[in-house]
Design an enzyme around this catalytic site. Structure first.
Site, PDB file in Angstrom:
ATOM      1  N   ASP A  48      -6.834  -6.554  -1.339  1.00  0.00           N
ATOM      2  CA  ASP A  48      -5.416  -6.838  -1.579  1.00  0.00           C
ATOM      3  C   ASP A  48      -5.193  -7.958  -2.594  1.00  0.00           C
ATOM      4  O   ASP A  48      -4.074  -8.147  -3.068  1.00  0.00           O
ATOM      5  CB  ASP A  48      -4.693  -7.164  -0.272  1.00  0.00           C
ATOM      6  CG  ASP A  48      -4.322  -5.921   0.520  1.00  0.00           C
ATOM      7  OD1 ASP A  48      -4.435  -4.808  -0.024  1.00  0.00           O
ATOM      8  OD2 ASP A  48      -3.914  -6.071   1.685  1.00  0.00           O
ATOM      9  N   TYR A  78       1.935   1.755  13.645  1.00  0.00           N
ATOM     10  CA  TYR A  78       2.700   2.653  12.785  1.00  0.00           C
ATOM     11  C   TYR A  78       2.221   4.094  12.931  1.00  0.00           C
ATOM     12  O   TYR A  78       1.060   4.369  13.171  1.00  0.00           O
ATOM     13  CB  TYR A  78       2.694   2.218  11.326  1.00  0.00           C
ATOM     14  CG  TYR A  78       1.354   2.048  10.663  1.00  0.00           C
ATOM     15  CD1 TYR A  78       0.866   2.997   9.767  1.00  0.00           C
ATOM     16  CD2 TYR A  78       0.579   0.917  10.901  1.00  0.00           C
ATOM     17  CE1 TYR A  78      -0.348   2.833   9.130  1.00  0.00           C
ATOM     18  CE2 TYR A  78      -0.642   0.734  10.268  1.00  0.00           C
ATOM     19  CZ  TYR A  78      -1.098   1.699   9.389  1.00  0.00           C
ATOM     20  OH  TYR A  78      -2.299   1.529   8.761  1.00  0.00           O
ATOM     21  N   HIS A 123       0.813  -1.214   0.000  1.00  0.00           N
ATOM     22  CA  HIS A 123       0.000   0.000   0.000  1.00  0.00           C
ATOM     23  C   HIS A 123       0.852   1.271   0.000  1.00  0.00           C
ATOM     24  O   HIS A 123       1.964   1.284   0.501  1.00  0.00           O
ATOM     25  CB  HIS A 123      -0.883   0.053   1.249  1.00  0.00           C
ATOM     26  CG  HIS A 123      -1.737  -1.159   1.430  1.00  0.00           C
ATOM     27  ND1 HIS A 123      -1.995  -1.685   2.661  1.00  0.00           N
ATOM     28  CD2 HIS A 123      -2.401  -1.947   0.541  1.00  0.00           C
ATOM     29  CE1 HIS A 123      -2.779  -2.739   2.535  1.00  0.00           C
ATOM     30  NE2 HIS A 123      -3.037  -2.929   1.255  1.00  0.00           N
ATOM     31  N   LYS A 141       6.218   6.805   7.132  1.00  0.00           N
ATOM     32  CA  LYS A 141       5.739   5.957   8.229  1.00  0.00           C
ATOM     33  C   LYS A 141       6.906   5.489   9.084  1.00  0.00           C
ATOM     34  O   LYS A 141       8.013   5.281   8.584  1.00  0.00           O
ATOM     35  CB  LYS A 141       5.038   4.704   7.686  1.00  0.00           C
ATOM     36  CG  LYS A 141       3.784   4.968   6.909  1.00  0.00           C
ATOM     37  CD  LYS A 141       3.196   3.652   6.397  1.00  0.00           C
ATOM     38  CE  LYS A 141       1.959   3.898   5.568  1.00  0.00           C
ATOM     39  NZ  LYS A 141       1.449   2.641   4.996  1.00  0.00           N
TER      40      LYS A 141
END
Length: 185
Positions: free
Chosen positions: A170, A132, A62, A72
């Protein structure tokens, strides 16, 4: 903390300093001051996320498209994942290459991903709690992704193919050579 550069510019492995004794352990998982001093990267995180997944789950690959691209800082609270960053910055010397790092609740490693990375992870333990930090808010209209099993990327997810669990979304992402990157390296 110890900062380890990877083969992809801007992707860094962070090893925090752990203080342990008979009672357990303590570590500072993030300090904006120390992070900037050790990495040379000034970042302001605006959102923290957490997911819980079971063995075999693969999430990814992603990214958020500009103008809502995200850097991130990822880590595992409990369990073990193989965490993957793919450079999707067109013109970057490492475009289309990836870094894979084992993150676990035992090794306390973190991975910093700058903007322009596709990100995913595979759960290698029975269960994982994954956290995250992001420097941009999530915007659903800005979602982007690449197929996790793209043969061009040749990522060894360290899972037998029959054990892989994907979300419906996904399981339908474009292959690397079919997508047009919104990032310039």
């Amino acid at each position: 903390m110890n900062v380890i550069d990877t083969e992809i510019e801007g992707v860094k492995i962070i090893e925090p300093r752990i203080f342990g004794d008979a009672r357990g352990y303590f570590f500072e998982s993030f300090s904006v001051r120390d992070f900037a001093a050790q990495t040379g990267i000034e970042v302001t995180f605006v959102q923290d996320n957490e997911s819980k997944s079971r063995y075999g789950v693969v999430r990814g690959l992603h990214f958020q498209k500009p103008p809502y691209a995200q850097s991130k800082l990822v880590r595992v609270v409990s369990g073990t994942v193989l965490d993957v960053a793919v450079d999707i910055r067109k013109g970057s010397p490492t475009y289309g290459r990836h870094v894979a790092v084992e993150l676990s609740g035992d090794n306390h490693r973190q991975l910093f991903l700058p903007k322009g990375m596709a990100h995913g992870f595979a759960v290698l333990s029975d269960e994982v709690v994954f956290q995250y930090k992001c420097d941009e808010y999530y915007h659903p209209e800005s979602e982007g992704a690449i197929a996790w099993d793209d043969p061009t990327l040749a990522i060894d997810w360290r899972l037998p193919k029959g054990d892989v669990l994907l979300s419906e979304k996904d399981s339908h992402h474009p292959k690397f050579n079919e997508f047009v990157t919104p990032f310039v390296g």
